[in-house]
Enzyme design. Structure first.
Site, PDB file in Angstrom:
ATOM      1  N   LYS A   1       0.874  -1.185   0.002  1.00 49.16           N
ATOM      2  CA  LYS A   1      -0.098  -0.055   0.105  1.00 49.16           C
ATOM      3  C   LYS A   1       0.822   1.354   0.038  1.00 49.16           C
ATOM      4  O   LYS A   1       0.732   2.292  -0.939  1.00 49.16           O
ATOM      5  CB  LYS A   1      -1.103   0.230   1.248  1.00 49.16           C
ATOM      6  CG  LYS A   1      -1.998  -0.783   1.542  1.00 49.16           C
ATOM      7  CD  LYS A   1      -3.032  -0.337   2.512  1.00 49.16           C
ATOM      8  CE  LYS A   1      -2.173  -0.311   3.585  1.00 49.16           C
ATOM      9  NZ  LYS A   1      -1.914  -1.709   4.205  1.00 49.16           N
ATOM     10  N   ARG A  58      -9.515   2.125   9.155  1.00 48.38           N
ATOM     11  CA  ARG A  58      -9.434   0.712   9.449  1.00 48.38           C
ATOM     12  C   ARG A  58     -10.393   0.112  10.325  1.00 48.38           C
ATOM     13  O   ARG A  58     -10.566  -1.004  10.433  1.00 48.38           O
ATOM     14  CB  ARG A  58      -8.087   0.476  10.419  1.00 48.38           C
ATOM     15  CG  ARG A  58      -6.579   0.286   9.787  1.00 48.38           C
ATOM     16  CD  ARG A  58      -5.469   0.238  10.599  1.00 48.38           C
ATOM     17  NE  ARG A  58      -4.568  -0.577  10.305  1.00 48.38           N
ATOM     18  CZ  ARG A  58      -3.317  -0.189   9.500  1.00 48.38           C
ATOM     19  NH1 ARG A  58      -3.329   1.196   9.494  1.00 48.38           N
ATOM     20  NH2 ARG A  58      -2.290  -1.059   9.264  1.00 48.38           N
ATOM     21  N   ARG A  88      11.517  -9.957   4.818  1.00 50.19           N
ATOM     22  CA  ARG A  88      12.120  -8.490   5.022  1.00 50.19           C
ATOM     23  C   ARG A  88      12.597  -8.378   6.357  1.00 50.19           C
ATOM     24  O   ARG A  88      13.646  -7.896   6.503  1.00 50.19           O
ATOM     25  CB  ARG A  88      10.710  -7.765   4.753  1.00 50.19           C
ATOM     26  CG  ARG A  88      11.237  -6.349   4.544  1.00 50.19           C
ATOM     27  CD  ARG A  88      10.135  -5.318   4.060  1.00 50.19           C
ATOM     28  NE  ARG A  88       9.109  -5.194   5.176  1.00 50.19           N
ATOM     29  CZ  ARG A  88       8.037  -4.390   5.264  1.00 50.19           C
ATOM     30  NH1 ARG A  88       7.740  -3.901   4.043  1.00 50.19           N
ATOM     31  NH2 ARG A  88       7.319  -4.353   6.307  1.00 50.19           N
ATOM     32  N   ARG A  93      14.732  -6.620  11.555  1.00 49.65           N
ATOM     33  CA  ARG A  93      13.563  -6.361  12.328  1.00 49.65           C
ATOM     34  C   ARG A  93      13.147  -7.300  13.352  1.00 49.65           C
ATOM     35  O   ARG A  93      12.280  -8.169  13.289  1.00 49.65           O
ATOM     36  CB  ARG A  93      12.281  -5.996  11.428  1.00 49.65           C
ATOM     37  CG  ARG A  93      12.695  -4.757  10.539  1.00 49.65           C
ATOM     38  CD  ARG A  93      11.172  -4.726   9.753  1.00 49.65           C
ATOM     39  NE  ARG A  93      11.427  -3.532   8.847  1.00 49.65           N
ATOM     40  CZ  ARG A  93      10.435  -2.999   8.196  1.00 49.65           C
ATOM     41  NH1 ARG A  93       9.173  -3.169   8.682  1.00 49.65           N
ATOM     42  NH2 ARG A  93      10.553  -2.104   7.273  1.00 49.65           N
ATOM     43  N   ARG A  95      -0.965  -9.233  12.858  1.00 52.51           N
ATOM     44  CA  ARG A  95      -1.384  -8.134  12.146  1.00 52.51           C
ATOM     45  C   ARG A  95      -2.349  -8.570  10.983  1.00 52.51           C
ATOM     46  O   ARG A  95      -3.529  -7.845  10.732  1.00 52.51           O
ATOM     47  CB  ARG A  95      -0.182  -7.523  11.463  1.00 52.51           C
ATOM     48  CG  ARG A  95       0.502  -6.655  12.580  1.00 52.51           C
ATOM     49  CD  ARG A  95       1.619  -5.629  11.669  1.00 52.51           C
ATOM     50  NE  ARG A  95       2.464  -5.044  12.716  1.00 52.51           N
ATOM     51  CZ  ARG A  95       3.762  -5.324  12.893  1.00 52.51           C
ATOM     52  NH1 ARG A  95       4.103  -6.190  12.116  1.00 52.51           N
ATOM     53  NH2 ARG A  95       4.482  -4.753  13.853  1.00 52.51           N
TER      54      ARG A  95
HETATM   55  P1  AMP Z   1       0.761   0.714   8.647  1.00 55.24           P
HETATM   56  O1  AMP Z   1       2.089   1.273   8.334  1.00 55.24           O
HETATM   57  O2  AMP Z   1      -0.408   1.339   8.012  1.00 55.24           O
HETATM   58  O3  AMP Z   1       0.843  -0.570   8.604  1.00 55.24           O
HETATM   59  O4  AMP Z   1       0.587   1.089  10.219  1.00 55.24           O
HETATM   60  C1  AMP Z   1       1.314   0.467  11.377  1.00 55.24           C
HETATM   61  C2  AMP Z   1       0.561   0.508  12.770  1.00 55.24           C
HETATM   62  O5  AMP Z   1       0.229   1.887  13.121  1.00 55.24           O
HETATM   63  C3  AMP Z   1      -0.696  -0.379  12.600  1.00 55.24           C
HETATM   64  O6  AMP Z   1      -0.077  -1.838  12.845  1.00 55.24           O
HETATM   65  C4  AMP Z   1      -1.308   0.098  13.831  1.00 55.24           C
HETATM   66  O7  AMP Z   1      -0.571  -0.163  15.307  1.00 55.24           O
HETATM   67  C5  AMP Z   1      -1.176   1.562  13.716  1.00 55.24           C
HETATM   68  N1  AMP Z   1      -2.050   2.385  12.936  1.00 55.24           N
HETATM   69  C6  AMP Z   1      -2.032   2.739  11.883  1.00 55.24           C
HETATM   70  N2  AMP Z   1      -3.084   3.528  11.119  1.00 55.24           N
HETATM   71  C7  AMP Z   1      -4.020   2.992  12.058  1.00 55.24           C
HETATM   72  C8  AMP Z   1      -5.526   3.156  12.056  1.00 55.24           C
HETATM   73  N3  AMP Z   1      -6.170   3.739  11.104  1.00 55.24           N
HETATM   74  N4  AMP Z   1      -5.850   2.842  13.284  1.00 55.24           N
HETATM   75  C9  AMP Z   1      -5.464   2.020  14.351  1.00 55.24           C
HETATM   76  N5  AMP Z   1      -3.964   2.049  14.329  1.00 55.24           N
HETATM   77  C10 AMP Z   1      -3.269   2.169  13.315  1.00 55.24           C
END
Ligand code: AMP
Length: 187
Positions: free
Chosen positions: A13, A88, A127, A133, A144
């Site tokens: 994404k 989300r 990765r 990581r 996740r």
């Molecule tokens: P991402 O980079 O979009 O995968 O987001 C990394 C982490 O940030 C996620 O695993 C959540 O812990 C937190 N996060 C990002 N966006 C949201 C959202 N819209 N609602 C809740 N947690 C979020």
């Protein structure tokens, strides 16, 4: 254009969002990036969400919605925006609807990158080991994916019901996926 990009963790994404945003001349807004920047800078918000991100859970709707509300008020969002990682949850969908409605605006499209979950898990594991990581263990990666499936995947149906959903095959080469996205968006 006001767009959302949906897809499970590891679907690509962020990469696609950055490319599409440049092409459309709109900002790509990633809530994950905002949280990570705050963690890096050790801000109060960063300290609050650090453990949640490490464990793969979701930050509360209250915190997340406030951040997006603030970001969408910035002048660079006037011509449109591409949201990556938000909404989300269904509460976040409702909150975004309210934010847009209060400005007399609406979403144009919701793009969903469809991927094979198992292939994505394998890619993320590779990765994690290449980039060292240590936090991205198989358990966290699978957690996740499970949270995404439970909490976020259903949003695609919500937007499909509004006639906004565009699904694009997210597997394969990055450039090929971008071409598919651009074609699907008609740009
Ligand atoms: P991402 O980079 O979009 O995968 O987001 C990394 C982490 O940030 C996620 O695993 C959540 O812990 C937190 N996060 C990002 N966006 C949201 C959202 N819209 N609602 C809740 N947690 C979020």
């Amino acid at each position: 254009m006001r767009l959302i990009i949906l897809g499970p963790p590891g679907a690509g994404k962020g990469t696609q969002a950055a490319r599409i945003a440049v092409r459309l001349g709109i900002p790509a807004i990633s809530t994950g990036d905002i949280f990570r920047a705050n963690i890096r800078d050790e801000t109060p918000l960063g300290k609050e969400v650090k453990e949640i991100l490490a464990a793969g859970g979701y930050v509360t709707d209250e915190i997340t919605i406030a951040i997006v509300e603030d970001r969408l008020e910035q002048p660079d969002c006037e011509p449109g925006f591409l949201l990556d990682g938000f909404p989300r949850t269904t509460s976040q969908v409702d909150a975004l609807d309210a934010m847009l409605a209060s400005h007399g605006k609406a979403l144009d499209r919701v793009l969903e990158l469809t991927v094979d979950e198992e292939a994505v898990v394998v890619r993320l594991l590779k990765r994690a080991s290449l980039e060292g990581r240590a936090d991205d263990t198989e358990d966290v990666i699978r957690e996740r994916q499970a949270i995404y499936r439970r909490e976020t995947a259903p949003l695609a149906a919500v937007y499909a019901g509004r006639g906004l959903l565009v699904q694009v095959d997210g597997m394969g080469e990055v450039d090929d996926v971008t071409d598919r996205v651009v074609t699907a968006l008609g740009h």
